[in-house]
Motif scaffolding. Structure first.
Motif, mmCIF file in Angstrom:
data_model
loop_
_atom_site.group_PDB
_atom_site.id
_atom_site.type_symbol
_atom_site.label_atom_id
_atom_site.label_comp_id
_atom_site.label_asym_id
_atom_site.label_seq_id
_atom_site.Cartn_x
_atom_site.Cartn_y
_atom_site.Cartn_z
ATOM 1 N N GLU A 1 21.051 24.404 89.099
ATOM 2 C CA GLU A 1 22.104 23.632 89.762
ATOM 3 C C GLU A 1 21.880 23.485 91.263
ATOM 4 O O GLU A 1 22.330 22.505 91.861
ATOM 5 N N SER B 1 29.571 21.211 88.249
ATOM 6 C CA SER B 1 29.099 22.568 88.503
ATOM 7 C C SER B 1 29.662 23.525 87.462
ATOM 8 O O SER B 1 30.700 23.261 86.846
ATOM 9 N N GLY C 1 24.706 19.156 91.166
ATOM 10 C CA GLY C 1 24.732 19.850 89.888
ATOM 11 C C GLY C 1 24.398 19.050 88.649
ATOM 12 O O GLY C 1 24.670 19.512 87.538
#
Length: 304
Positions: free
Chosen positions: A131, A256, A62
Motif C-alpha cells: 500500500e 486503505s 493504496g
C-alpha cells in the motif's frame, strides 16, 4: 448459483460525464481485489462539448487504477510526469501506492467532431505490504495482451490468469480481468482457480441457471460453483475476480486497510502536500466536504 446481482447506478464524475457505477455496492464492496468499477459511455459528443468530460487532477492512495477503452481515447497526465494517450484495447495501469495525482482529458479532434467514447475503469486494492510502495505507471498495447478465439468466442486477458492464459501486466495479487465477446447461443464457463468471480454485462444479455440478465448488471457468483453463461444475443462481458485481500476502507479516491491512513491522505490533499501533474497543474478537484455520505461510499465524482 449467483451470490448477488448488482445493478449499475448513475454517478456524475465531471460536468458533462455521467457513468454507470457498479462497485462499490452497499451489499458487496469488492470482487476479489476489485473495489471500484465504472462504465462510461457509449457517448456521442457534439462539437465543442467534449471538454465537459474532463476529469481534473485528483489524488489516489493504496490502489491501482485500470483504464480500458472500447472506443474513443483519453489523455492521461500524472504527477510522475507521464503523459499517455490510451486508445481502444490498450491498458493504462497506474499504481498509486503511497500517493499519486492524475488527470483524464478528452482532447481528440475526432471526438470533437462527434466521435464515440466508451470505457471501463476499475480500481484494484493493493495488499497491505504494497500500500505504501512508490507510485508507478504502465501502458500496455493490445499486442502485449493474450487473445483467445474459438467458435463464437473472442476474449482478451487484460490482467492475471484465466483459461490457461497469463497476462504480462504487472499485478500485486492473484486475479483475472477479461474482455469477452460471445456470439448468440454460445455456452461459456467461468474461469477456475479463483475464489471470487464476477461478470459485468457491457452489451447484450445472458442466461444463467434459467434466468436472463441484461446490460448494466454485474453477476457475482457463489464460491465453488461453475454455472454456464449462455449468450442470448451477441454479448460483451468484462469478467473479473481473484483472491480477497481483507477489509478495505474507501473514501473519495483513497483506499486503505487503515482508517487513519485515509484521514492522513485527506489532510495531505487539503494542505497541498500531494504534488499535481507537472503538465496539468493549473486546476484540480478539491477535497469533498460532504459529511452525510455513508462510510465507505465514494462521492459521485470519484474516478481513477
Amino acid at each position: 448459483m449467483l451470490d448477488i446481482v448488482i445493478e449499475a447506478r448513475e454517478a456524475k464524475i465531471a460536468q458533462g460525464f455521467a457513468v454507470k457505477r457498479i462497485l462499490p455496492y452497499q451489499l458487496r464492496r469488492m470482487v476479489g481485489p476489485f473495489i471500484f468499477m465504472d462504465h462510461g459511455g457509449p457517448l456521442n459528443m457534439p462539437q465543442g462539448s467534449i471538454s465537459s468530460l474532463d476529469v481534473l487532477p485528483h489524488p489516489h492512495i493504496g490502489l491501482s487504477t485500470v483504464s480500458y477503452l472500447f472506443s474513443g481515447n483519453v489523455t492521461h497526465r500524472d504527477s510522475l510526469g507521464i503523459e499517455q494517450v490510451i486508445t481502444p484495447g490498450e491498458v493504462n495501469w497506474m499504481t498509486a501506492g503511497k500517493g499519486i495525482t492524475h488527470s483524464e482529458r478528452f482532447e481528440d479532434p475526432a471526438m470533437l467532431a462527434g466521435g464515440e467514447l466508451e470505457m471501463i475503469q476499475t480500481w484494484v486494492a493493493l495488499p497491505e505490504k504494497d500500500e505504501e510502495n512508490d507510485p508507478s505507471f504502465n501502458n500496455y498495447k493490445p499486442e502485449q495482451l493474450p487473445v483467445f478465439t474459438d467458435t463464437g468466442v473472442w476474449m482478451r486477458l487484460i490482467a492475471g490468469d484465466a483459461y490457461g492464459l497469463k497476462s504480462n501486466v504487472k499485478t500485486h495479487s492473484p486475479m483475472f480481468y477479461l474482455h469477452v465477446v460471445l456470439e448468440k447461443g454460445i455456452h461459456f464457463g467461468l474461469p477456475i482457480g479463483h475464489s471470487e468471480r464476477g461478470a459485468y454485462i457491457v452489451k447484450g444479455s445472458a442466461e444463467v441457471n434459467g434466468f436472463i440478465y441484461s446490460a448494466g448488471q454485474l453477476l457475482v457468483f457463489t464460491k465453488g460453483v461453475d454455472p454456464k453463461i449462455v449468450a442470448k444475443e451477441q454479448t460483451t462481458l468484462m469478467m473479473l475476480g481473484g483472491e480477497h485481500l481483507g477489509e478495505r476502507y474507501i473514501w473519495w479516491n483513497f483506499v486503505s486497510s487503515r482508517k487513519d491512513r485515509i484521514e492522513q491522505a485527506k489532510e495531505d490533499w487539503k494542505q497541498g502536500r500531494i504534488v499535481l501533474p507537472p503538465m496539468d497543474s493549473k486546476e484540480y478537484v478539491p477535497l469533498p466536504e460532504d459529511k452525510s455520505r455513508p462510510a465507505g461510499s465514494p462521492p459521485p465524482n470519484a474516478l481513477s
